[in-house]
Design an enzyme around this catalytic site. Structure first.
Site, mmCIF file in Angstrom:
data_model
loop_
_atom_site.group_PDB
_atom_site.id
_atom_site.type_symbol
_atom_site.label_atom_id
_atom_site.label_comp_id
_atom_site.label_asym_id
_atom_site.label_seq_id
_atom_site.Cartn_x
_atom_site.Cartn_y
_atom_site.Cartn_z
ATOM 1 N N LYS A 174 0.912 -1.195 0.047
ATOM 2 C CA LYS A 174 0.088 -0.134 -0.048
ATOM 3 C C LYS A 174 0.911 1.162 -0.033
ATOM 4 O O LYS A 174 1.703 1.434 0.878
ATOM 5 C CB LYS A 174 -0.949 0.085 1.218
ATOM 6 C CG LYS A 174 -2.187 1.051 1.153
ATOM 7 C CD LYS A 174 -2.530 1.336 2.311
ATOM 8 C CE LYS A 174 -1.994 2.547 2.935
ATOM 9 N NZ LYS A 174 -1.902 3.792 2.204
ATOM 10 N N GLU A 249 11.044 1.801 9.647
ATOM 11 C CA GLU A 249 11.653 2.936 9.198
ATOM 12 C C GLU A 249 10.778 4.150 9.624
ATOM 13 O O GLU A 249 10.140 4.676 8.720
ATOM 14 C CB GLU A 249 12.080 3.060 7.723
ATOM 15 C CG GLU A 249 12.857 1.649 7.153
ATOM 16 C CD GLU A 249 14.416 1.551 7.902
ATOM 17 O OE1 GLU A 249 14.920 0.463 8.163
ATOM 18 O OE2 GLU A 249 14.449 2.730 8.315
ATOM 19 N N CYS A 283 13.443 11.879 5.238
ATOM 20 C CA CYS A 283 13.931 11.504 6.799
ATOM 21 C C CYS A 283 15.242 11.688 7.136
ATOM 22 O O CYS A 283 15.748 11.537 8.241
ATOM 23 C CB CYS A 283 13.141 10.191 7.025
ATOM 24 S SG CYS A 283 13.869 9.124 5.995
ATOM 25 N N GLU A 384 10.362 16.376 14.839
ATOM 26 C CA GLU A 384 10.618 16.216 13.389
ATOM 27 C C GLU A 384 9.451 17.260 12.557
ATOM 28 O O GLU A 384 8.281 16.996 12.914
ATOM 29 C CB GLU A 384 10.491 14.946 12.808
ATOM 30 C CG GLU A 384 10.668 14.587 11.234
ATOM 31 C CD GLU A 384 10.243 13.458 10.814
ATOM 32 O OE1 GLU A 384 9.319 12.635 11.274
ATOM 33 O OE2 GLU A 384 11.121 12.849 10.099
HETATM 34 O O1 TXE Z 1 3.446 8.993 7.284
HETATM 35 P P1 TXE Z 1 2.510 8.252 7.747
HETATM 36 P P2 TXE Z 1 3.181 10.183 6.296
HETATM 37 C C1 TXE Z 1 7.299 11.140 8.892
HETATM 38 C C2 TXE Z 1 7.150 12.922 8.942
HETATM 39 C C3 TXE Z 1 5.838 13.010 8.241
HETATM 40 C C4 TXE Z 1 5.102 11.992 9.101
HETATM 41 C C5 TXE Z 1 3.859 11.642 8.338
HETATM 42 O O2 TXE Z 1 7.219 13.180 10.211
HETATM 43 O O3 TXE Z 1 5.285 14.233 8.669
HETATM 44 O O4 TXE Z 1 5.937 10.576 9.097
HETATM 45 O O5 TXE Z 1 4.177 11.301 6.841
HETATM 46 C C6 TXE Z 1 0.063 4.448 6.118
HETATM 47 N N1 TXE Z 1 -1.790 1.356 9.835
HETATM 48 N N2 TXE Z 1 7.814 10.456 7.633
HETATM 49 O O6 TXE Z 1 1.826 10.917 6.503
HETATM 50 O O7 TXE Z 1 1.236 8.862 8.305
HETATM 51 C C7 TXE Z 1 -0.178 5.660 5.330
HETATM 52 O O8 TXE Z 1 -1.608 5.394 4.572
HETATM 53 C C8 TXE Z 1 -1.375 0.875 8.606
HETATM 54 C C9 TXE Z 1 9.084 10.151 7.923
HETATM 55 O O9 TXE Z 1 3.731 9.562 4.935
HETATM 56 O O10 TXE Z 1 3.127 7.244 9.010
HETATM 57 C C10 TXE Z 1 1.054 5.663 4.602
HETATM 58 O O11 TXE Z 1 0.979 4.815 3.366
HETATM 59 N N3 TXE Z 1 -0.940 1.891 7.742
HETATM 60 C C11 TXE Z 1 9.433 8.902 6.980
HETATM 61 C C12 TXE Z 1 1.992 5.247 5.616
HETATM 62 O O12 TXE Z 1 1.529 4.492 6.778
HETATM 63 C C13 TXE Z 1 -0.908 3.081 8.175
HETATM 64 C C14 TXE Z 1 8.963 9.429 5.333
HETATM 65 C C15 TXE Z 1 3.103 6.352 6.260
HETATM 66 O O13 TXE Z 1 2.014 7.332 6.641
HETATM 67 C C16 TXE Z 1 -1.583 3.684 9.163
HETATM 68 C C17 TXE Z 1 7.358 9.958 5.580
HETATM 69 C C18 TXE Z 1 -2.143 2.583 10.106
HETATM 70 N N4 TXE Z 1 -2.663 2.684 11.077
HETATM 71 C C19 TXE Z 1 7.006 10.589 6.506
HETATM 72 N N5 TXE Z 1 -1.622 4.935 9.431
HETATM 73 C C20 TXE Z 1 10.610 8.199 6.513
HETATM 74 N N6 TXE Z 1 11.376 7.920 7.664
HETATM 75 O O14 TXE Z 1 10.966 8.302 5.552
HETATM 76 C C21 TXE Z 1 -0.966 5.407 8.330
HETATM 77 N N7 TXE Z 1 -0.538 4.269 7.715
#
Ligand code: TXE
Length: 482
Positions: A174, A249, A283, A384
């Site tokens: 996903k 990650e 990140c 962050e």
């Molecule tokens: O991440 P999310 P997002 C950090 C950065 C950013 C924050 C949110 O702080 O502001 O994460 O980013 C799925 N069960 N990073 O919105 O919300 C969601 O649909 C299963 C660091 O991208 O964590 C998406 O596909 N899945 C990071 C994925 O998780 C779930 C890079 C990431 O969403 C879920 C990006 C659940 N309950 C953001 N809830 C890095 N380390 O590279 C959400 N998702």
């Protein structure tokens, strides 16, 4: 309006619910496509396709798996421009960045693991004198789940999928609902490459619905996740009692330690990139800059001057260095931190304001922002932000620099600028980060272990680490006579 469909069992299909999510183009704030709003039923269908495909795929020869992964890589290369344009439109990043980094890395992910799997092996141990021979089998886990974020959409999506299928697993994947387009396009590339139906299934939708359904599915054996730390916590809470393998990650708040004996010009050029590449939405960005006192004043002046030259524009303008942030809500989140910084007494040396881009007035644009802080424990130095915002402050001694570098809950990456070898070794061994870049940044050899410690996650991706994650080690011990 284009519909972003699920790719299940080698076919594009609508979500069972027939419900859709709006997909925004961040460069102009317009809805430009509709995303399948999938739920547990769609995930079950994807799981069933993956389950049926698993026996044959896990018994497909290494050479055949390798051939197909290399073919996917070649097709991504052939479609570089189409995929890069789709990525820039979906994420808001400069097209130049998608062309140079995102899409070539997606291709490299498949090419790397298409080759790595032909070299992956396991151990044998002879119990000498005991007529006993041990060998280790590394068998694929079965159906695994891959969940990825919006910042480097195809780059991080394929970074999980490639090793998973190379190791013989089948996948329910996903992408982020914020940037689903290139994942959608990957489906037909896999079909064209001859990837058997059901080996890779791509389901779109929100985290709490489709994502949660993957994590809590009792027969999906492992979860490889990249995203926010909060979400990572939630996933761990759901998956841990099910004893699933987890690769998490998560976020970062990475220090950039700059000593007076560094190669100053090189440092300055790279630090602009490590601060603001991808609008700071990586990140691995060095968002906390610490500069040794003797060069602090000079750095402050030169850094502001360099950052002032960055061009904020629409993603499709070849001159653009800083594109649009990924969404309106993320722009507002980043802006809120700039206000917090001012309340905490931070000094905005440059930036902090929204930008209106001609012909893209409703896009999500923000100036690259440099904030001088005096207390490394302030919120903008601890939390962050994940946008084009960095803090800077001076330090006197190596000990002070190291103490501040380690004084956050995250431990993903770090950057060190010095020409002193002994200092390099001292700091590299003591800094709390999974990656230490010395006199460089985002310099990636895909064989190396990739990941963080503390609140930046659990486990490592990359190279044989990834293939070990996606396989189960089984010790076979044989007693023989004479
Ligand atoms: O991440 P999310 P997002 C950090 C950065 C950013 C924050 C949110 O702080 O502001 O994460 O980013 C799925 N069960 N990073 O919105 O919300 C969601 O649909 C299963 C660091 O991208 O964590 C998406 O596909 N899945 C990071 C994925 O998780 C779930 C890079 C990431 O969403 C879920 C990006 C659940 N309950 C953001 N809830 C890095 N380390 O590279 C959400 N998702």
């Amino acid at each position: 309006m284009q519909k972003i469909l699920n790719y299940i069992n080698g076919e594009y299909v609508e979500p069972i619910s027939k419900k859709w999510l709006d997909n925004y183009n961040p460069s102009n704030g317009e809805v430009y496509s509709q995303i399948a709003n999938s739920n547990a039923e769609d995930i079950e269908n994807a799981y069933q396709a993956a389950k049926v495909a698993f026996p044959k795929w896990s018994n497909t020869t290494i050479d055949e798996r390798s051939r197909i992964l290399l073919k996917i890589a070649d097709l991504i290369d052939e479609k570089l421009v189409e995929l890069a344009e789709a990525e820039a439109k979906d994420n808001g990043k400069p097209l130049s960045l998608a062309l140079a980094v995102d899409i070539p890395r997606a291709s490299a992910n498949f090419r790397f693991f298409g080759n790595a799997i032909t070299q992956f092996s396991s151990e044998a141990h002879e119990s000498v004198g005991l007529n006993t021979m041990n060998f280790t089998l590394r068998q694929p886990l079965g159906v695994v789940g891959c969940i990825s974020p919006w910042n480097l959409p195809l780059y991080l999506f394929t970074w999980k999928i490639a090793p998973a299928i190379a190791a013989g697993n089948t996948v329910v994947a996903k992408p982020s609902e914020v940037t689903p387009m290139t994942a959608f396009l990957l489906g037909e590339i896999c079909s064209e490459a001859g990837l058997p139906k059901g080996v890779l299934n791509i389901v779109h939708g929100t985290g709490p619905s489709a994502g949660q359904a993957i994590v809590e599915h009792k027969n999906i054996k492992a979860i490889s996740f990249t995203g926010g730390t909060k979400t990572g916590e939630h996933i761990a809470r759901t998956a841990a009692p099910m004893f699933k393998k987890l690769s998490l990650e998560l976020g970062g708040k990475n220090p950039n330690l700059i000593f007076a004996d560094c190669n100053y010009e090189k440092m300055l050029e790279v630090t602009v990139r490590s601060s603001f590449a991808n609008q700071g939405q990586i990140c691995l960005c060095g968002s906390r800059i610490f500069v040794e006192k003797p060069i602090y004043k000079k750095f402050k002046k030169d850094f502001v001057e360099k950052v002032k030259q960055l061009k904020i524009g629409n993603p499709f303008d070849a001159e653009t260095n800083i594109g649009a942030l990924v969404s309106k809500s993320h722009l507002e989140k980043v802006e809120s931190y700039i206000k917090i910084a001012e309340k905490e007494g931070g000094k905005i040396l440059f930036g902090g304001n929204r930008v209106t881009v001609k012909d893209f007035e409703n896009g999500y644009y923000l100036e690259p922002t440099i904030i001088e802080v005096s207390d490394d424990q302030c919120r903008v130095n601890q939390e962050e932000i994940f946008g084009p915002v960095v803090t800077i402050m001076p330090f006197e001694t190596e000990e002070e620099a190291l103490q501040m570098a380690n004084s956050v809950k995250y431990g993903l990456s770090s950057t060190l600028w010095t020409s002193d070898l002994n200092r390099t070794m001292r700091i590299s061994k003591k800094i709390e980060a999974g990656i230490v870049w010395v006199n460089t940044w985002l310099n990636r050899d895909l064989r190396t272990p990739f990941g963080g410690m503390k609140d930046s996650g659990v486990g490592r991706e990359g190279g044989f680490e990834a293939l070990r994650f996606f396989t189960e080690a089984k010790n076979v011990c044989i007693r023989y006579e004479g």
